[in-house]
Design a protein around this motif. Structure first.
Motif, PDB file in Angstrom:
ATOM      1  N   ALA A  97      -2.168  13.436  -7.634  1.00  0.00           N
ATOM      2  CA  ALA A  97      -0.932  12.610  -7.364  1.00  0.00           C
ATOM      3  C   ALA A  97      -0.115  13.833  -6.566  1.00  0.00           C
ATOM      4  CB  ALA A  97      -0.512  12.249  -8.349  1.00  0.00           C
ATOM      5  N   GLY A  98       0.570  13.208  -5.629  1.00  0.00           N
ATOM      6  CA  GLY A  98       1.518  13.918  -5.015  1.00  0.00           C
ATOM      7  C   GLY A  98       1.986  13.209  -3.562  1.00  0.00           C
ATOM      8  N   PHE A  99       2.767  13.931  -2.629  1.00  0.00           N
ATOM      9  CA  PHE A  99       2.871  13.323  -1.509  1.00  0.00           C
ATOM     10  C   PHE A  99       2.055  13.010  -0.367  1.00  0.00           C
ATOM     11  CE2 PHE A  99       7.489  13.020  -1.985  1.00  0.00           C
ATOM     12  CZ  PHE A  99       7.874  14.269  -2.995  1.00  0.00           C
ATOM     13  N   GLY A 100       0.806  13.672  -0.825  1.00  0.00           N
ATOM     14  CA  GLY A 100      -0.165  13.343  -0.028  1.00  0.00           C
ATOM     15  C   GLY A 100      -0.310  13.612   1.743  1.00  0.00           C
ATOM     16  N   TYR A 101       0.363  14.782   2.096  1.00  0.00           N
ATOM     17  CA  TYR A 101       0.523  15.159   3.309  1.00  0.00           C
ATOM     18  C   TYR A 101      -0.081  16.496   3.369  1.00  0.00           C
ATOM     19  CZ  TYR A 101       2.021  15.568   8.112  1.00  0.00           C
ATOM     20  OH  TYR A 101       2.152  15.969   9.196  1.00  0.00           O
ATOM     21  N   PRO A 102      -1.020  16.707   4.212  1.00  0.00           N
ATOM     22  CA  PRO A 102      -2.058  15.435   4.825  1.00  0.00           C
ATOM     23  C   PRO A 102      -2.847  15.170   3.624  1.00  0.00           C
ATOM     24  CG  PRO A 102      -3.070  17.701   5.262  1.00  0.00           C
ATOM     25  CD  PRO A 102      -1.503  18.047   4.606  1.00  0.00           C
ATOM     26  N   TRP A 103      -3.252  13.843   4.017  1.00  0.00           N
ATOM     27  CA  TRP A 103      -3.806  12.894   2.839  1.00  0.00           C
ATOM     28  C   TRP A 103      -5.158  13.485   2.306  1.00  0.00           C
ATOM     29  CZ3 TRP A 103      -8.566  10.475   2.680  1.00  0.00           C
ATOM     30  CH2 TRP A 103      -9.201  10.417   4.067  1.00  0.00           C
ATOM     31  N   TYR A 104      -5.950  14.262   3.273  1.00  0.00           N
ATOM     32  CA  TYR A 104      -7.210  14.385   3.129  1.00  0.00           C
ATOM     33  C   TYR A 104      -7.366  15.949   2.425  1.00  0.00           C
ATOM     34  CZ  TYR A 104      -5.984  16.362   7.771  1.00  0.00           C
ATOM     35  OH  TYR A 104      -5.450  17.128   8.603  1.00  0.00           O
ATOM     36  N   SER A 105      -6.284  16.604   2.329  1.00  0.00           N
ATOM     37  CA  SER A 105      -6.319  18.079   1.970  1.00  0.00           C
ATOM     38  C   SER A 105      -5.866  18.246   0.494  1.00  0.00           C
ATOM     39  CB  SER A 105      -5.227  18.829   2.846  1.00  0.00           C
ATOM     40  OG  SER A 105      -5.099  20.264   2.311  1.00  0.00           O
ATOM     41  N   PRO A 106      -6.314  18.890  -0.250  1.00  0.00           N
ATOM     42  CA  PRO A 106      -5.959  19.265  -1.821  1.00  0.00           C
ATOM     43  C   PRO A 106      -4.577  19.823  -1.576  1.00  0.00           C
ATOM     44  CG  PRO A 106      -8.060  20.043  -1.499  1.00  0.00           C
ATOM     45  CD  PRO A 106      -7.870  19.559   0.108  1.00  0.00           C
ATOM     46  N   ALA A 107      -3.955  20.608  -0.606  1.00  0.00           N
ATOM     47  CA  ALA A 107      -2.825  20.937  -0.686  1.00  0.00           C
ATOM     48  C   ALA A 107      -1.726  19.974  -0.696  1.00  0.00           C
ATOM     49  CB  ALA A 107      -2.524  21.906   0.523  1.00  0.00           C
ATOM     50  N   GLY A 108      -2.158  18.653  -0.235  1.00  0.00           N
ATOM     51  CA  GLY A 108      -1.071  17.693  -0.288  1.00  0.00           C
ATOM     52  C   GLY A 108      -0.815  16.999  -1.512  1.00  0.00           C
ATOM     53  N   TYR A 109      -1.303  17.620  -2.682  1.00  0.00           N
ATOM     54  CA  TYR A 109      -1.113  16.976  -4.039  1.00  0.00           C
ATOM     55  C   TYR A 109      -0.849  17.967  -4.918  1.00  0.00           C
ATOM     56  CZ  TYR A 109      -3.532  13.414  -1.517  1.00  0.00           C
ATOM     57  OH  TYR A 109      -3.908  12.302  -0.612  1.00  0.00           O
ATOM     58  N   ASN A 110       0.173  17.749  -5.902  1.00  0.00           N
ATOM     59  CA  ASN A 110       0.432  18.662  -7.013  1.00  0.00           C
ATOM     60  C   ASN A 110      -0.230  18.516  -8.342  1.00  0.00           C
ATOM     61  OD1 ASN A 110       3.181  17.452  -5.206  1.00  0.00           O
ATOM     62  ND2 ASN A 110       3.162  19.557  -5.312  1.00  0.00           N
ATOM     63  N   TYR A 111      -0.595  17.452  -8.690  1.00  0.00           N
ATOM     64  CA  TYR A 111      -0.973  17.121  -9.866  1.00  0.00           C
ATOM     65  C   TYR A 111      -2.420  16.725  -9.844  1.00  0.00           C
ATOM     66  CZ  TYR A 111       4.010  17.593 -10.842  1.00  0.00           C
ATOM     67  OH  TYR A 111       5.381  18.091 -10.746  1.00  0.00           O
ATOM     68  N   TRP A 112      -3.369  17.219 -10.624  1.00  0.00           N
ATOM     69  CA  TRP A 112      -4.862  16.798 -10.583  1.00  0.00           C
ATOM     70  C   TRP A 112      -5.256  16.438 -12.013  1.00  0.00           C
ATOM     71  CZ3 TRP A 112      -7.802  17.301  -6.264  1.00  0.00           C
ATOM     72  CH2 TRP A 112      -7.218  17.588  -5.065  1.00  0.00           C
ATOM     73  N   GLY A 113      -6.270  15.452 -11.998  1.00  0.00           N
ATOM     74  CA  GLY A 113      -7.126  15.074 -13.253  1.00  0.00           C
ATOM     75  C   GLY A 113      -7.926  16.355 -13.503  1.00  0.00           C
ATOM     76  N   GLN A 114      -8.744  16.143 -14.616  1.00  0.00           N
ATOM     77  CA  GLN A 114      -9.451  17.073 -14.960  1.00  0.00           C
ATOM     78  C   GLN A 114     -10.902  16.930 -14.548  1.00  0.00           C
ATOM     79  OE1 GLN A 114      -8.744  14.512 -16.741  1.00  0.00           O
ATOM     80  NE2 GLN A 114     -10.901  13.465 -17.269  1.00  0.00           N
ATOM     81  N   GLY A 115     -11.294  15.723 -13.749  1.00  0.00           N
ATOM     82  CA  GLY A 115     -12.367  15.433 -13.062  1.00  0.00           C
ATOM     83  C   GLY A 115     -13.376  14.584 -13.761  1.00  0.00           C
TER      84      GLY A 115
END
Length: 122
Positions: A97-115
């Motif tokens: 979850a995050g602002f999604g910019y750029p949408w395809y890059s992990p750098a665009g997201y701040n919070y992650w699930g465990q997978g």
């Protein structure tokens, strides 16, 4: 505190289907996007799809027609429906979850699930 919980992975045979779920909680910044990524052993994390709270989506071109995304805003849950699975879809799948910019890059997201692991056998 923001939490992202992804689930629904498993083992299937080629041609099968799985539906992954991603529930977010505690996210106070609106709007935000929910993205799905996957990472196979020895490979970089790959952006699959993103969906905004308004329903706007972006897909990796290679997945159009097999994968689809939907959400239930009332439940703060996003679903990734995966059909016609192939052995090359085998990977750890992550929701973010995050602002999604750029949408395809992990750098665009701040919070992650465990997978959640998806394994497709031939």
């Amino acid at each position: 505190q923001v939490r992202v919980e992804d689930s629904g992975g498993g083992s299937v045979q080629a041609g099968g289907s799985l539906r992954l779920s991603c529930k977010t909680s505690g996210y106070t910044s609106i709007p935000y996007c929910t993205g799905w990524f996957r990472q196979a052993p020895g490979k970089e994390r790959e952006g699959l799809v993103v969906i905004g709270r308004d329903g706007t989506t972006n897909f990796a071109d290679s997945l159009r027609g097999r994968f689809s995304v939907s959400q239930d805003n009332a439940k703060d849950t996003v679903y990734l429906q995966m059909n016609s699975l192939k052995p090359e879809d085998t990977a750890m799948y992550y929701c973010a979850a995050g602002f999604g910019y750029p949408w395809y890059s992990p750098a665009g997201y701040n919070y992650w699930g465990q997978g959640t692991q998806v394994t497709v056998s031939s």
